[in-house]
Write a protein that holds these residues in place. Structure first.
Motif, PDB file in Angstrom:
ATOM      1  N   THR A 128       0.848  -1.185   0.000  1.00 20.44           N
ATOM      2  CA  THR A 128       0.000   0.000   0.000  1.00 20.44           C
ATOM      3  C   THR A 128       0.888   1.241   0.000  1.00 20.44           C
ATOM      4  O   THR A 128       1.773   1.355   0.856  1.00 20.44           O
ATOM      5  CB  THR A 128      -0.891   0.007   1.264  1.00 20.44           C
ATOM      6  OG1 THR A 128      -1.618  -1.216   1.317  1.00 20.44           O
ATOM      7  CG2 THR A 128      -1.843   1.170   1.261  1.00 20.44           C
ATOM      8  N   PRO A 129       0.685   2.166  -0.935  1.00 18.28           N
ATOM      9  CA  PRO A 129       1.508   3.389  -0.938  1.00 18.28           C
ATOM     10  C   PRO A 129       1.297   4.203   0.341  1.00 18.28           C
ATOM     11  O   PRO A 129       0.184   4.305   0.853  1.00 18.28           O
ATOM     12  CB  PRO A 129       0.991   4.167  -2.146  1.00 18.28           C
ATOM     13  CG  PRO A 129       0.228   3.182  -2.968  1.00 18.28           C
ATOM     14  CD  PRO A 129      -0.255   2.122  -2.038  1.00 18.28           C
ATOM     15  N   HIS A 130       2.375   4.755   0.866  1.00 19.85           N
ATOM     16  CA  HIS A 130       2.334   5.593   2.055  1.00 19.85           C
ATOM     17  C   HIS A 130       3.099   6.875   1.763  1.00 19.85           C
ATOM     18  O   HIS A 130       4.181   6.820   1.174  1.00 19.85           O
ATOM     19  CB  HIS A 130       2.958   4.870   3.251  1.00 19.85           C
ATOM     20  CG  HIS A 130       2.171   3.690   3.682  1.00 19.85           C
ATOM     21  ND1 HIS A 130       2.316   2.456   3.095  1.00 19.85           N
ATOM     22  CD2 HIS A 130       1.185   3.563   4.596  1.00 19.85           C
ATOM     23  CE1 HIS A 130       1.459   1.616   3.653  1.00 19.85           C
ATOM     24  NE2 HIS A 130       0.766   2.262   4.562  1.00 19.85           N
ATOM     25  N   PRO A 131       2.574   8.018   2.174  1.00 16.84           N
ATOM     26  CA  PRO A 131       3.198   9.288   1.824  1.00 16.84           C
ATOM     27  C   PRO A 131       4.625   9.455   2.346  1.00 16.84           C
ATOM     28  O   PRO A 131       5.440  10.075   1.699  1.00 16.84           O
ATOM     29  CB  PRO A 131       2.279  10.344   2.445  1.00 16.84           C
ATOM     30  CG  PRO A 131       1.243   9.631   3.217  1.00 16.84           C
ATOM     31  CD  PRO A 131       1.362   8.172   2.961  1.00 16.84           C
ATOM     32  N   MET A 146       6.831   7.047   2.855  1.00 17.74           N
ATOM     33  CA  MET A 146       7.662   5.896   2.519  1.00 17.74           C
ATOM     34  C   MET A 146       7.734   5.747   1.006  1.00 17.74           C
ATOM     35  O   MET A 146       6.715   5.832   0.328  1.00 17.74           O
ATOM     36  CB  MET A 146       7.041   4.645   3.142  1.00 17.74           C
ATOM     37  CG  MET A 146       8.035   3.576   3.463  1.00 17.74           C
ATOM     38  SD  MET A 146       7.247   2.270   4.445  1.00 17.74           S
ATOM     39  CE  MET A 146       7.182   1.009   3.216  1.00 17.74           C
ATOM     40  N   PRO A 147       8.939   5.536   0.459  1.00 21.26           N
ATOM     41  CA  PRO A 147       9.028   5.334  -0.991  1.00 21.26           C
ATOM     42  C   PRO A 147       8.333   4.038  -1.408  1.00 21.26           C
ATOM     43  O   PRO A 147       8.247   3.091  -0.634  1.00 21.26           O
ATOM     44  CB  PRO A 147      10.531   5.253  -1.266  1.00 21.26           C
ATOM     45  CG  PRO A 147      11.189   5.090   0.054  1.00 21.26           C
ATOM     46  CD  PRO A 147      10.220   5.465   1.127  1.00 21.26           C
ATOM     47  N   ASP A 148       7.843   4.024  -2.632  1.00 21.95           N
ATOM     48  CA  ASP A 148       7.187   2.832  -3.167  1.00 21.95           C
ATOM     49  C   ASP A 148       8.210   2.082  -4.017  1.00 21.95           C
ATOM     50  O   ASP A 148       8.535   2.499  -5.117  1.00 21.95           O
ATOM     51  CB  ASP A 148       5.969   3.233  -4.008  1.00 21.95           C
ATOM     52  CG  ASP A 148       5.158   2.043  -4.462  1.00 21.95           C
ATOM     53  OD1 ASP A 148       5.499   0.907  -4.090  1.00 21.95           O
ATOM     54  OD2 ASP A 148       4.188   2.257  -5.201  1.00 21.95           O
ATOM     55  N   PHE A 149       8.715   0.982  -3.485  1.00 24.09           N
ATOM     56  CA  PHE A 149       9.772   0.231  -4.159  1.00 24.09           C
ATOM     57  C   PHE A 149       9.249  -0.767  -5.184  1.00 24.09           C
ATOM     58  O   PHE A 149      10.034  -1.362  -5.896  1.00 24.09           O
ATOM     59  CB  PHE A 149      10.650  -0.497  -3.139  1.00 24.09           C
ATOM     60  CG  PHE A 149      11.514   0.432  -2.347  1.00 24.09           C
ATOM     61  CD1 PHE A 149      12.547   1.124  -2.939  1.00 24.09           C
ATOM     62  CD2 PHE A 149      11.290   0.611  -0.995  1.00 24.09           C
ATOM     63  CE1 PHE A 149      13.344   1.989  -2.211  1.00 24.09           C
ATOM     64  CE2 PHE A 149      12.080   1.463  -0.252  1.00 24.09           C
ATOM     65  CZ  PHE A 149      13.112   2.160  -0.867  1.00 24.09           C
ATOM     66  N   HIS A 150       7.957  -0.969  -5.262  1.00 21.59           N
ATOM     67  CA  HIS A 150       7.378  -1.943  -6.199  1.00 21.59           C
ATOM     68  C   HIS A 150       8.071  -3.297  -6.064  1.00 21.59           C
ATOM     69  O   HIS A 150       8.683  -3.806  -7.003  1.00 21.59           O
ATOM     70  CB  HIS A 150       7.463  -1.442  -7.649  1.00 21.59           C
ATOM     71  CG  HIS A 150       6.712  -0.187  -7.888  1.00 21.59           C
ATOM     72  ND1 HIS A 150       5.344  -0.138  -7.922  1.00 21.59           N
ATOM     73  CD2 HIS A 150       7.145   1.083  -8.081  1.00 21.59           C
ATOM     74  CE1 HIS A 150       4.959   1.109  -8.136  1.00 21.59           C
ATOM     75  NE2 HIS A 150       6.023   1.871  -8.227  1.00 21.59           N
ATOM     76  N   LEU A 151       7.980  -3.878  -4.894  1.00 24.69           N
ATOM     77  CA  LEU A 151       8.605  -5.169  -4.624  1.00 24.69           C
ATOM     78  C   LEU A 151       7.965  -6.269  -5.461  1.00 24.69           C
ATOM     79  O   LEU A 151       6.741  -6.320  -5.593  1.00 24.69           O
ATOM     80  CB  LEU A 151       8.456  -5.532  -3.144  1.00 24.69           C
ATOM     81  CG  LEU A 151       9.113  -4.597  -2.132  1.00 24.69           C
ATOM     82  CD1 LEU A 151       8.691  -4.968  -0.720  1.00 24.69           C
ATOM     83  CD2 LEU A 151      10.611  -4.638  -2.276  1.00 24.69           C
TER      84      LEU A 151
END
Length: 105
Positions: free
Chosen positions: A78-81, A83-88
């Motif tokens: 879930t995207p969080h403002p 925290m970077p979104d690493f697309h694991l």
């Protein structure tokens, strides 16, 4: 009656096999976390951490009562403002979750 007893014994013996086992490689999860997460989180217990304390340590995350394999998967997808979104990838997610769960012990 005897048949029912045998059936129950066999069913009971197979229950551990039906229990969900953790997937992922904690060692790979540690490597990923060290690469991607260590700039904001203290990744290893007693290890070096970031200069600030805005992000919780991995150990404190692991020890939260709400932390489960499922809750970590939901959170990390879930995207969080802040925290970077690493697309694991699925494998990377499994590994990071396995590492975090290993810190509960």
């Amino acid at each position: 009656m005897r048949g029912l007893a045998v059936l129950m014994l066999l069913a009971g013996a197979s229950l551990p096999a039906l229990a969900q086992t953790e997937v992922g490689d904690p060692a790979s999860g540690l490597r990923l976390a060290t690469t991607w997460c260590a700039s904001c989180h203290q990744v290893t217990p007693g290890g070096a951490g970031p200069s600030g304390d805005a992000a919780p340590s991995f150990r404190s995350i692991a020890r939260m009562p709400s932390t489960t394999s499922m809750s970590l998967r939901v959170f990390l997808q879930t995207p969080h403002p802040n925290m970077p979104d690493f697309h694991l990838s699925r494998e990377e997610l499994d590994d990071v979750v396995a590492y975090l769960i290993s810190l509960q012990r």
